[in-house]
Design a protein around this motif. Structure first.
Motif, PDB file in Angstrom:
ATOM      1  N   GLU A 136      30.758  38.406 108.080  1.00  0.00           N
ATOM      2  CA  GLU A 136      31.263  38.816 109.368  1.00  0.00           C
ATOM      3  C   GLU A 136      32.704  39.290 109.227  1.00  0.00           C
ATOM      4  N   PRO A 137      33.090  40.358 109.915  1.00  0.00           N
ATOM      5  CA  PRO A 137      34.468  40.811 109.847  1.00  0.00           C
ATOM      6  C   PRO A 137      35.392  39.786 110.480  1.00  0.00           C
ATOM      7  N   PRO A 138      36.640  39.690 110.008  1.00  0.00           N
ATOM      8  CA  PRO A 138      37.567  38.730 110.585  1.00  0.00           C
ATOM      9  C   PRO A 138      37.833  39.036 112.044  1.00  0.00           C
ATOM     10  N   ALA A 139      38.086  37.986 112.813  1.00  0.00           N
ATOM     11  CA  ALA A 139      38.360  38.169 114.236  1.00  0.00           C
ATOM     12  C   ALA A 139      39.645  38.964 114.421  1.00  0.00           C
ATOM     13  N   PRO A 140      39.648  39.967 115.300  1.00  0.00           N
ATOM     14  CA  PRO A 140      40.851  40.769 115.513  1.00  0.00           C
ATOM     15  C   PRO A 140      41.949  39.925 116.146  1.00  0.00           C
ATOM     16  N   LEU A 141      43.201  40.176 115.778  1.00  0.00           N
ATOM     17  CA  LEU A 141      44.339  39.429 116.279  1.00  0.00           C
ATOM     18  C   LEU A 141      45.184  40.323 117.167  1.00  0.00           C
ATOM     19  N   LEU A 142      45.872  39.686 118.134  1.00  0.00           N
ATOM     20  CA  LEU A 142      46.793  40.416 118.983  1.00  0.00           C
ATOM     21  C   LEU A 142      48.007  40.838 118.170  1.00  0.00           C
ATOM     22  N   PRO A 143      48.675  41.902 118.581  1.00  0.00           N
ATOM     23  CA  PRO A 143      49.879  42.334 117.860  1.00  0.00           C
ATOM     24  C   PRO A 143      50.915  41.217 117.814  1.00  0.00           C
ATOM     25  N   GLY A 144      51.724  41.203 116.765  1.00  0.00           N
ATOM     26  CA  GLY A 144      52.731  40.163 116.602  1.00  0.00           C
ATOM     27  C   GLY A 144      53.764  40.177 117.705  1.00  0.00           C
ATOM     28  N   LYS A 145      54.192  41.361 118.127  1.00  0.00           N
ATOM     29  CA  LYS A 145      55.206  41.474 119.178  1.00  0.00           C
ATOM     30  C   LYS A 145      54.517  41.802 120.500  1.00  0.00           C
ATOM     31  N   LEU A 146      54.389  40.781 121.353  1.00  0.00           N
ATOM     32  CA  LEU A 146      53.733  40.948 122.638  1.00  0.00           C
ATOM     33  C   LEU A 146      54.493  40.114 123.660  1.00  0.00           C
ATOM     34  N   ASN A 147      55.047  40.770 124.676  1.00  0.00           N
ATOM     35  CA  ASN A 147      55.840  40.025 125.651  1.00  0.00           C
ATOM     36  C   ASN A 147      54.946  39.167 126.537  1.00  0.00           C
ATOM     37  N   VAL A 148      55.612  38.310 127.322  1.00  0.00           N
ATOM     38  CA  VAL A 148      54.881  37.334 128.130  1.00  0.00           C
ATOM     39  C   VAL A 148      53.981  38.031 129.154  1.00  0.00           C
ATOM     40  N   LEU A 181      46.135  46.024 119.881  1.00  0.00           N
ATOM     41  CA  LEU A 181      45.931  45.238 121.099  1.00  0.00           C
ATOM     42  C   LEU A 181      44.557  45.513 121.704  1.00  0.00           C
ATOM     43  N   LEU A 182      44.205  46.786 121.837  1.00  0.00           N
ATOM     44  CA  LEU A 182      42.909  47.127 122.430  1.00  0.00           C
ATOM     45  C   LEU A 182      41.749  46.728 121.525  1.00  0.00           C
ATOM     46  N   SER A 183      41.948  46.780 120.208  1.00  0.00           N
ATOM     47  CA  SER A 183      40.897  46.341 119.278  1.00  0.00           C
ATOM     48  C   SER A 183      40.607  44.864 119.465  1.00  0.00           C
ATOM     49  N   ALA A 184      41.671  44.074 119.688  1.00  0.00           N
ATOM     50  CA  ALA A 184      41.476  42.640 119.896  1.00  0.00           C
ATOM     51  C   ALA A 184      40.707  42.372 121.177  1.00  0.00           C
ATOM     52  N   LEU A 185      40.947  43.174 122.211  1.00  0.00           N
ATOM     53  CA  LEU A 185      40.265  42.972 123.488  1.00  0.00           C
ATOM     54  C   LEU A 185      38.885  43.616 123.523  1.00  0.00           C
ATOM     55  N   ALA A 186      38.630  44.549 122.600  1.00  0.00           N
ATOM     56  CA  ALA A 186      37.306  45.195 122.561  1.00  0.00           C
ATOM     57  C   ALA A 186      36.228  44.213 122.134  1.00  0.00           C
ATOM     58  N   ALA A 187      36.588  43.221 121.308  1.00  0.00           N
ATOM     59  CA  ALA A 187      35.594  42.249 120.828  1.00  0.00           C
ATOM     60  C   ALA A 187      35.027  41.409 121.969  1.00  0.00           C
TER      61      ALA A 187
END
Length: 515
Positions: free
Chosen positions: A160-172, A322-328
């Protein structure tokens, strides 16, 4: 002797040469096939003089294709298409070139190699990371005789491909919006609502003039063609940026499904589906970001974001991540809602006739009688039972009887309106619900159905010429019944009166039944 095809690009004719040595040592005959722009140009037997295009043995064990570092996914898709067309049904094995021992083409991005899942989605049956693995893999393939149940060595098992992660720099604010977008998907009850919820959330995170979700539908199971079905499309109604305090901010999303018709998808979206990877492209005067919606090894669809205008800025890597992480989670929500809808449909459908079943009938009648009571309308039920159907099963068998029930369903459906509901109540009993229909109209419908059944010649699936009749009971709300259960019971009792009379006739519930 075992025989394989080494598939090679026209501009990389020496690529497959690295695979020959271990195959020759294992006693495997290798033939080289070069792919042109439109067709396979020819086959040359390994070991023959160059230019001697001899006929290769038929039915190769497998087709091998060596994956170069930095290979273009669209080129891979084209190669797979050639292999499927030239050797249909033959397993296609990807051989990833060892970048430590092989030189890469100028400008190749070695850090971005296609993973095993992406190669599987492209159509490869197995993946080898080293040419030395090929003999063992091919031996296993020959012993099993099929690629579908091939047990590969542990180091080339599909993972299985690794779970996508949110970008390192993301404001609140962005982090909160991303969390809300994912959390909202849990409340979606169907695919359309899940898609709309997702587009609302994504629009609050990344600026784009248009957002669209297409579902991927294969034209045929054996075809590599892809058809796109529009699921949801939203466009921005204001020029304010996501997160602004403008009263007319991104919460104002205009559905434009009637404008974004199927067939208007971008080239980037098609490439994202075929490759299984995120695509950022400039197409004319617009910037496009296309993200495949992947569930397991299947590309369910594609999320498309578009920025219009010659001066539109390109989507950057952080936005794509960011969108790749939310596409999953979006893809998972779409898949789950489809499974729930299908399970609900199957739970309310008769397996044999594909009509509604008794469970659906009860739920439908509750809602329909509430509506009729509110608007002072009518609901009429026809309860029909086939006459002497047991003799069909006894004389011709249950398979013939089952086929006749399917024929009955087709006959009844042709006699009623689209707004009427036909259900199989059980055995050879059927119920027809006629909304907003009084007794006089219902009697006309019942007579039409009775006449059509009596006139129909049933084949039973075996070219038989059987005749059948049916007995009918009719009851209406509010004249005969005040509840769904009472309506069915009254129609059932009237049907038994028809049976007791002379069969092949219609009887009505008594006037006093509702009291």
């Amino acid at each position: 002797m075992k025989h394989v095809i080494l598939l090679s690009d026209e501009h990389d004719s020496a690529a497959a040469a690295t695979l020959v040595a271990p195959l020759r040592e294992a006693g495997i005959l290798a033939s080289l096939a070069r792919i042109g722009d439109a067709s396979v140009q020819g086959v040359a037997i390994e070991g023959q003089p160059e230019g001697a295009a001899l006929q290769a043995p038929s039915a190769p064990l497998a087709v091998l294709y060596e994956i170069r570092a930095g290979v273009d996914a669209s080129g891979l898709h084209s190669a797979v298409g050639h292999a499927v067309a030239r050797w249909p049904g033959t397993p296609l094995i990807a051989c990833r070139r060892n970048s430590a021992s092989q030189s890469s083409p100028p400008g190749a991005n070695n850090s971005h190699a296609l993973d095993v899942s992406a190669l599987a989605r492209l159509g490869f049956s197995a993946v080898a990371d080293d040419s030395a693995q090929l003999p063992a893999l091919l031996r296993e393939l020959q012993e099993r005789g099929t690629a579908s149940d091939l047990h590969l060595p542990e180091n080339i098992l599909k993972s299985e491909p690794p779970a996508p992660l949110l970008p390192g720099k993301l404001n609140v604010r962005a982090l909160r919006a991303a969390f809300e977008a994912v959390a909202a998907l849990h409340f979606a009850t169907d695919q359309k609502s899940a898609a709309s919820i997702a587009l609302d959330g994504l629009a609050a995170l990344v600026c784009a003039e248009r957002w669209t979700i297409y579902l991927n539908a294969d034209v045929r199971a054996d075809s590599r063609e892809t058809a796109f079905e529009l699921l949801a499309s939203h466009s921005r109604t204001t020029t304010s940026e996501p997160g602004s305090n403008d009263a007319d901010d991104w919460r104002r999303i205009l559905p434009v499904g009637e404008l974004a018709l199927a067939g208007t998808e971008t080239r980037a979206s098609r490439l994202a589906v075929s490759s299984g990877e995120v695509v950022r492209k400039k197409e004319g005067e617009r910037r496009v970001l296309a993200l495949p919606l992947v569930v397991g090894e299947r590309v369910l669809g594609v999320l498309e974001a578009v920025r219009e205008g010659e001066s539109a800025r390109a989507f950057n890597a952080s936005e794509a991540t960011l969108l790749s992480a939310l596409a999953a989670p979006l893809a998972a929500a779409l898949a789950n809602s489809a499974r729930i809808a299908e399970a609900e449909r199957l739970s309310q459908t008769d397996d044999l006739t594909k009509l509604h079943n008794a469970r659906f009938l009860r739920q439908y009648l509750i809602a329909e009688i509430k509506r009729a009571r509110r608007y002072n309308s009518f609901v009429t039920a026809l309860f029909l039972d086939l006459d002497d159907f047991k003799q069909i099963n006894d004389h011709h068998g249950h398979l013939v009887g089952s086929h006749i029930l399917m024929e009955i369903a087709a006959v009844v459906l042709k006699c009623v309106r689209d707004t009427d509901v036909v259900s199989r109540y059980g055995g050879d009993e059927f119920v027809v619900i006629l909304p907003e229909t009084g007794l006089e109209q219902a009697a006309s419908v019942a007579e039409r159905v009775r006449d059509r059944i009596a006139a129909h010649v049933f084949t039973g699936g075996r070219n038989l010429r059987l005749r059948l009749t049916a007995s009918f009971g009719v009851a209406s709300f509010p004249q005969h019944a005040q509840s769904p259960q009472q309506l069915i019971a009254c129609a059932d009792s009237a049907m038994y009166q028809a049976k007791a009379a002379r069969k092949n006739c219609i009887c009505f519930a008594p006037e006093h039944a509702a009291t």
